[in-house]
Design an enzyme around this catalytic site. Structure first.
Site, PDB file in Angstrom:
ATOM      1  N   HIS A 211       0.816  -1.206   0.000  1.00 46.98           N
ATOM      2  CA  HIS A 211       0.000   0.000   0.000  1.00 46.98           C
ATOM      3  C   HIS A 211       0.856   1.266   0.000  1.00 46.98           C
ATOM      4  CE1 HIS A 211      -3.411   2.525   1.868  1.00 46.98           C
ATOM      5  NE2 HIS A 211      -3.842   2.128   0.696  1.00 46.98           N
TER       6      HIS A 211
ATOM      7  N   ASP B 275       0.335  15.305  20.630  1.00 45.41           N
ATOM      8  CA  ASP B 275       0.860  16.269  21.606  1.00 45.41           C
ATOM      9  C   ASP B 275       1.328  17.575  20.973  1.00 45.41           C
ATOM     10  OD1 ASP B 275       0.294  14.741  23.798  1.00 45.41           O
ATOM     11  OD2 ASP B 275       2.306  13.881  24.000  1.00 45.41           O
TER      12      ASP B 275
END
Length: 522
Positions: free
Chosen positions: A181, A428
């Protein structure tokens, strides 16, 4: 495990229809060709005295980059992503390495193919590595490309016989269920495009019926050599075969050449004068490439890529350095925020537990995926929908992309019907991952995947700002009301009590598929 089936209608039909289980004892009638004698191939050293080399050098000189930093430019609009690929092909002087899961022969695919041919004509060595799930009648046009002395085509985990694919799939399912992929295009080992897009009109805003909202990065610097090294590992893998080894064709027929020429002329004609062509011309990326004025984010980066060989893929459940292992570690270490964009989202039990535990611990968890009306794989949506309430009850924020976003098509890369295809994660407000990886079992355990991890708080903040600014226009906010699901369209001030814009048959199909034992294959 956090975990859709990518495009590949034949494979999906086999899985969903239950034929795989029923015929699992069927034996294939084709064997692997003898791989002895296959020549190894490797990326060369990047040139230093070419226009592309000077452009890359100028980009770095004009930046505040420090030693070891790579530079990336986000490619959100489809026209810009297409223009970037054409610009790199045109700028290459020594080599072009191309690796894709799908490579359609529609207008944009044909013109890109023709551009590779033109590069080969001027002496550039082209390596084209394709997954072999996509059916190409008579192997056209890869047979044309492979006939060029400066182009070599290889196929990943191929069908050993070029016809009778359905029987081969049934007989060799354990092998053929593993697909590549990965998506990259690299010029002269100096610049690369990596991300979620395959090659085809729907990925580059050229399809009038449906377009995929997607994301790539154009990268320069040390990370490019990592992409080239990964390409070499795949190119030389035991699962990769030269196209010539798989065909009995004695050569390219004159009729194929005429067909190729006609297809190129038709594709160019189809694009000329269209709104798409105007948008492509208006794209300034080629100009910025030439004058080294392209805006770039410079930061430490690393390529995360799965190993290509079958033995390694079968051993994934033991853990290690696969993309899924690294992502789970990254997600597990999040302290403040997880912003996950995945068109195919099948969290399964362990993924649901990870996200809900993070949300309960005070981490802001947001998931953006396709609404039922927007997805191109209903079975995959069912794998997400049956865990949707659990996620919401524990504080996970869920947004589902509309089939018809309320936004300028050029901004979101959509004209009529839409479907999210971008795969990007922000952790984050520091770490950004852009690549081919969907949060689903197929990407985790069955396909090979790749992506670039970028350590850049500035880029993370920019991406979050842009996505959050856009999200009300392109997505529904999914919420719970008295234990029932509701979809809030804040832009149009509407509320839906059933899957928005999804007909009863689609809703029924999704519900039915949630009871089928196919989740591990989604």
């Amino acid at each position: 495990m956090i975990m859709v089936l990518q495009s590949g209608v034949t494979l999906r039909c086999l899985l969903i229809g239950g034929l795989v289980v029923a015929l699992s004892g069927f034996t294939g009638c084709s064997s692997a060709p003898d791989r002895s004698g296959i020549a190894k191939g490797y990326a060369g050293e990047p040139p230093t005295d070419t226009d592309l080399a000077r452009w890359v050098s100028q980009l770095r000189d004009n930046s505040t980059a420090i030693e070891g930093d790579s530079g990336v430019h986000l490619l959100g609009a489809g026209t810009e992503a297409y223009a970037a690929r054409l610009a790199l092909i045109a700028a290459a002087s020594e080599s072009i390495d191309v690796q894709y899961y799908l490579f359609h022969q529609d207008a944009t695919g044909t013109v890109l193919t023709w551009s590779l041919w033109q590069a080969a004509e001027r002496g550039v060595k082209v390596r084209l590595l394709l997954d072999d799930l996509e059916k190409r009648p008579d192997d056209f046009p890869i047979n044309i490309l492979d006939a060029h002395p400066n182009i070599e085509v290889r196929l990943y985990n191929p069908f050993y016989r070029r016809s009778g694919r359905a029987l081969q799939m049934l007989g060799q399912f354990a092998r053929l269920n593993h697909r590549m992929h990965n998506k990259s295009l690299t010029a002269d080992n100096l610049a690369t495009v990596v991300g979620g897009r395959n090659v085809g009109d729907e990925y580059f805003d050229a399809n009038k019926r449906v377009n995929f909202g997607d994301l790539d990065v154009l990268a320069v610097g040390p990370v490019v050599s990592e992409v080239s090294s990964a390409f070499d590992r795949y190119w030389n893998s035991e699962l990769v075969y030269p196209y010539q080894m798989l065909t009995n064709n004695g050569g390219v027929e004159q009729g194929d050449k005429a067909r190729a020429q006609a297809q190129v002329e038709q594709s160019i004609t189809a694009l000329e004068g269209s709104p798409y062509a105007d948008a492509l011309v208006d794209s300034e990326i080629a100009k910025h490439l030439k004058d080294a004025s392209l805006s770039m984010a410079w930061a430490p980066m690393a390529l995360w890529v799965d190993k290509p060989d079958l033995v390694a893929m079968n051993a994934r459940e033991s853990g290690g350095t696969f993309v899924i292992d690294r992502l789970l570690t990254l997600f597990g270490n999040a302290e403040k925020e997880l912003f996950l964009v995945s068109p195919y989202f099948v969290p399964r039990k362990i993924g649901t537990e990870l996200l809900t535990e993070k949300a309960e611990a005070g981490v802001k968890v947001t998931v953006v995926t396709n609404a039922l009306a927007a997805t191109d794989v209903v079975a995959v949506h069912s794998g997400y929908a049956k865990r949707r309430k659990t996620l919401l009850k524990h504080g996970v924020n869920a947004y589902e992309i509309k089939a018809s976003p309320d936004v300028d098509p050029k901004a979101w890369s959509i004209e009529s019907n839409s479907s999210l295809h971008a795969k990007t994660f922000v952790i984050d407000r520091r770490w950004v991952f852009v690549g081919s990886f969907n949060l689903d079992p197929r990407s985790a355990w069955l396909n090979t995947e790749m992506g670039i991890l970028i350590d850049s708080p500035k880029l993370a903040e920019t991406m979050l700002h842009n996505m959050q600014e856009m999200i009300d226009k392109v997505a529904y906010k999914v919420e719970l009301a008295n234990d029932d699901l509701v979809w809030i369209d804040t832009f149009n001030k509407k509320r839906y009590d059933t899957e928005p814009n999804a007909g009863w048959w689609r809703r029924f199909s999704a519900g039915f598929m949630s009871f089928m034992p196919v989740e591990a294959q989604l």
